[in-house]
Design a protein around this motif. Sequence first.
Motif, PDB file in Angstrom:
ATOM      1  N   ILE A  98       0.840  -1.197   0.000  1.00  0.00           N
ATOM      2  CA  ILE A  98       0.000   0.000   0.000  1.00  0.00           C
ATOM      3  C   ILE A  98       0.875   1.246   0.000  1.00  0.00           C
ATOM      4  N   LYS A  99       0.446   2.217  -0.773  1.00  0.00           N
ATOM      5  CA  LYS A  99       1.035   3.548  -0.678  1.00  0.00           C
ATOM      6  C   LYS A  99      -0.098   4.574  -0.700  1.00  0.00           C
ATOM      7  N   LEU A 100       0.185   5.760  -0.206  1.00  0.00           N
ATOM      8  CA  LEU A 100      -0.776   6.858  -0.244  1.00  0.00           C
ATOM      9  C   LEU A 100      -0.347   7.862  -1.303  1.00  0.00           C
ATOM     10  N   VAL A 101      -1.332   8.421  -1.989  1.00  0.00           N
ATOM     11  CA  VAL A 101      -1.074   9.393  -3.048  1.00  0.00           C
ATOM     12  C   VAL A 101      -1.747  10.710  -2.663  1.00  0.00           C
ATOM     13  N   ASP A 102      -1.052  11.802  -2.925  1.00  0.00           N
ATOM     14  CA  ASP A 102      -1.575  13.132  -2.570  1.00  0.00           C
ATOM     15  C   ASP A 102      -2.953  13.375  -3.171  1.00  0.00           C
ATOM     16  N   VAL A 103      -3.811  14.027  -2.382  1.00  0.00           N
ATOM     17  CA  VAL A 103      -5.108  14.529  -2.859  1.00  0.00           C
ATOM     18  C   VAL A 103      -5.137  16.012  -2.525  1.00  0.00           C
ATOM     19  N   PRO A 104      -4.485  16.837  -3.358  1.00  0.00           N
ATOM     20  CA  PRO A 104      -4.299  18.262  -3.016  1.00  0.00           C
ATOM     21  C   PRO A 104      -5.606  19.012  -2.781  1.00  0.00           C
ATOM     22  N   GLU A 105      -6.630  18.682  -3.577  1.00  0.00           N
ATOM     23  CA  GLU A 105      -7.887  19.427  -3.423  1.00  0.00           C
ATOM     24  C   GLU A 105      -8.545  19.195  -2.067  1.00  0.00           C
ATOM     25  N   MET A 106      -8.174  18.094  -1.390  1.00  0.00           N
ATOM     26  CA  MET A 106      -8.708  17.831  -0.057  1.00  0.00           C
ATOM     27  C   MET A 106      -7.650  18.067   1.028  1.00  0.00           C
ATOM     28  N   GLU A 107      -6.475  18.551   0.593  1.00  0.00           N
ATOM     29  CA  GLU A 107      -5.355  18.851   1.493  1.00  0.00           C
ATOM     30  C   GLU A 107      -4.860  17.599   2.230  1.00  0.00           C
ATOM     31  N   TYR A 108      -4.844  16.475   1.502  1.00  0.00           N
ATOM     32  CA  TYR A 108      -4.236  15.242   2.010  1.00  0.00           C
ATOM     33  C   TYR A 108      -2.911  15.035   1.273  1.00  0.00           C
ATOM     34  N   TYR A 109      -1.835  14.815   2.026  1.00  0.00           N
ATOM     35  CA  TYR A 109      -0.519  14.645   1.423  1.00  0.00           C
ATOM     36  C   TYR A 109       0.173  13.425   2.025  1.00  0.00           C
ATOM     37  N   GLY A 158      -3.695  10.354   2.410  1.00  0.00           N
ATOM     38  CA  GLY A 158      -3.852  10.387   0.962  1.00  0.00           C
ATOM     39  C   GLY A 158      -4.754   9.288   0.452  1.00  0.00           C
ATOM     40  N   GLU A 159      -4.882   9.222  -0.883  1.00  0.00           N
ATOM     41  CA  GLU A 159      -5.692   8.164  -1.481  1.00  0.00           C
ATOM     42  C   GLU A 159      -4.975   6.827  -1.356  1.00  0.00           C
ATOM     43  N   VAL A 160      -5.724   5.804  -0.982  1.00  0.00           N
ATOM     44  CA  VAL A 160      -5.175   4.462  -0.813  1.00  0.00           C
ATOM     45  C   VAL A 160      -4.936   3.830  -2.180  1.00  0.00           C
ATOM     46  N   CYS A 161      -3.702   3.414  -2.427  1.00  0.00           N
ATOM     47  CA  CYS A 161      -3.349   2.725  -3.676  1.00  0.00           C
ATOM     48  C   CYS A 161      -2.772   1.355  -3.330  1.00  0.00           C
ATOM     49  N   VAL A 162      -3.185   0.345  -4.081  1.00  0.00           N
ATOM     50  CA  VAL A 162      -2.835  -1.043  -3.773  1.00  0.00           C
ATOM     51  C   VAL A 162      -2.206  -1.707  -4.987  1.00  0.00           C
ATOM     52  N   THR A 172      -7.896   3.282  -5.233  1.00  0.00           N
ATOM     53  CA  THR A 172      -9.166   2.817  -4.670  1.00  0.00           C
ATOM     54  C   THR A 172     -10.241   3.887  -4.601  1.00  0.00           C
ATOM     55  N   GLY A 173      -9.844   5.164  -4.581  1.00  0.00           N
ATOM     56  CA  GLY A 173     -10.827   6.225  -4.371  1.00  0.00           C
ATOM     57  C   GLY A 173     -11.139   6.459  -2.910  1.00  0.00           C
ATOM     58  N   ASP A 174     -10.527   5.692  -2.009  1.00  0.00           N
ATOM     59  CA  ASP A 174     -10.704   5.863  -0.571  1.00  0.00           C
ATOM     60  C   ASP A 174      -9.550   6.671   0.009  1.00  0.00           C
TER      61      ASP A 174
END
Length: 550
Positions: free
Chosen positions: A473-484, A490-494, A522-524
């Motif tokens: 698993i890694k997390l990807v930035d979601v700048p529009e929601m201020e998740y880094y 960030g967004e969950v990637c598998v 995943t969109g989560d």
Amino acid sequence: MLQSNFEDYIPYLSGAGALVITGVAAYYATRPKPEKPLWPLSAQSTLLPGIDLIRVSRFYKDSKEGKFVSYIHEDTRTLYEGFRRGAKESNNGPCLGWRDGPNKPYQWIHYNETLLRAKNFGSGLVSLGLVPGQHTLVGLYSQNCPEWILTEQACYTYSLVIVPLYDTLGPDACAYIINQADISIVVCEDDKKCNLLLDKAPRCLRKLIVIKETRPATNQRAKNRGVELLKFEDVERLGAQKNQPEVPPRVTDLCTICYTSGTTGHPKGVMLTHQNVMSGVCAVLLQLGDHKPTSKDTMISFLPLAHMLERCCENGLYMVGGSVGFYSGDIKRLSDDMKALKPTVMPAVPRLLNRMYDKVQSELQGSFFRRMIFNIGMRSKEREIKKSIVRNNGVWDKLVFKKIQESMGGRLRLMLVGSAPLAGNVLTFTRCALGCLVVEGYGQTECCAPITLTIQGDHVPEHVGPPVACCCIKLVDVPEMEYYAINNQGEVCVKGTNVFVGYFKDPEKTAEVVDELGWHHTGDVGMWLPVRIQVSKWHVENNRSEETYF
């Protein structure tokens, strides 16, 4: 909806002082030893070197080298092989159980009979004109029952691909799926479901194989629409006569196309291979360690088999030679089914546990005394859980929680919870009241259900554990929601052996969620928890709604 499931949880108690004194004395006289966690709670996952901040399982030694679990046994790499392994592990023990009505005992068919009937039914499908191979799709529209598994294993015996249908899809979506997948045969449970399919039957649908009896009017209606109705047992009989040679699947063959009901547009068909599903099953078995199911276990089947959570749990039980008993089909009688079956393993969803919790709290409101004794028992059990002690034979289990445990059969030792976030107070209550190991996971259909799973010995609620051994698993930035990702958000990637092949006949949708490096987005939104108790855990804000199970 479960109004009669969990009544009379709290026994009527008297003599508070004597009970408390007796309880304290009994606890210290029989104080159990804590169980050592499989892995130190301060290091539940491994962070790989690099800028992507990828985390992998610590339960598989090759994970740190970028490798993932695909199987546990060299000769068991498909669901076809897994079922046959279970037959040997169980020494032809009981496999599929059901009961014909209230107050009736469970009846069982054993592994060898299950395999023979599945082979006969598959042979019957081929004799009806289906061509063995992963390009032939078979629909299945039924509640959980032995025939569901017979159909599934029949398809695997001839490398056919199973496409489950379910009520919440609706008739329009079911017709869309049958048409898109060019399904000519659907195995259907009963008269009602036959008529739902006949309402909007596409031209490609030629045969309905019905498990239960249908009315003459339904038979005529099908005939008028050019659809042939056949009885399940007649197809079995035909297959036994023809005895078509088996065509076992390869590891990379599709085993199922599982359609997910989206909030907008048509449902998407998630293509899963035998390797995908076997990877998820084996990764969970690895992580459960000594608590994993064995041939001595019995599981209650009531979550829909059309969804991958239940499919993976059942295939895991079959691979180790365990037995699976199906509920009666009425969720209001689930407790009665569990009392008759006495399961040791149970997959569950938050909705069920929330109702159990609410029922108990409602019962307690009428008596200060009962509430006081219950709360004392809860505090005592919670202290044990924090020491990694899991049991259902303590004094508080006998005095306070016995009714709850008996309402679920009295033998539960393992519960797997998924599909939606579970509130911390409900999880802690469940662990205390049932006295069994309760693990919570996060997953998606696109990943064959499991992505993460909590480990035994970790009592902290409101997280879903580290990655399982079949993925990273890694997390990807979601700048529009201020998740880094640098902030562990960030967004969950598998990525791994459990990640799906793609959406059926929809490369554009596939490209939207699987990038060129094989990462499934995943969109989560998720977050790695801070080291507040020196534990690296996984928390998920699931942007999807819980599947409608009941």
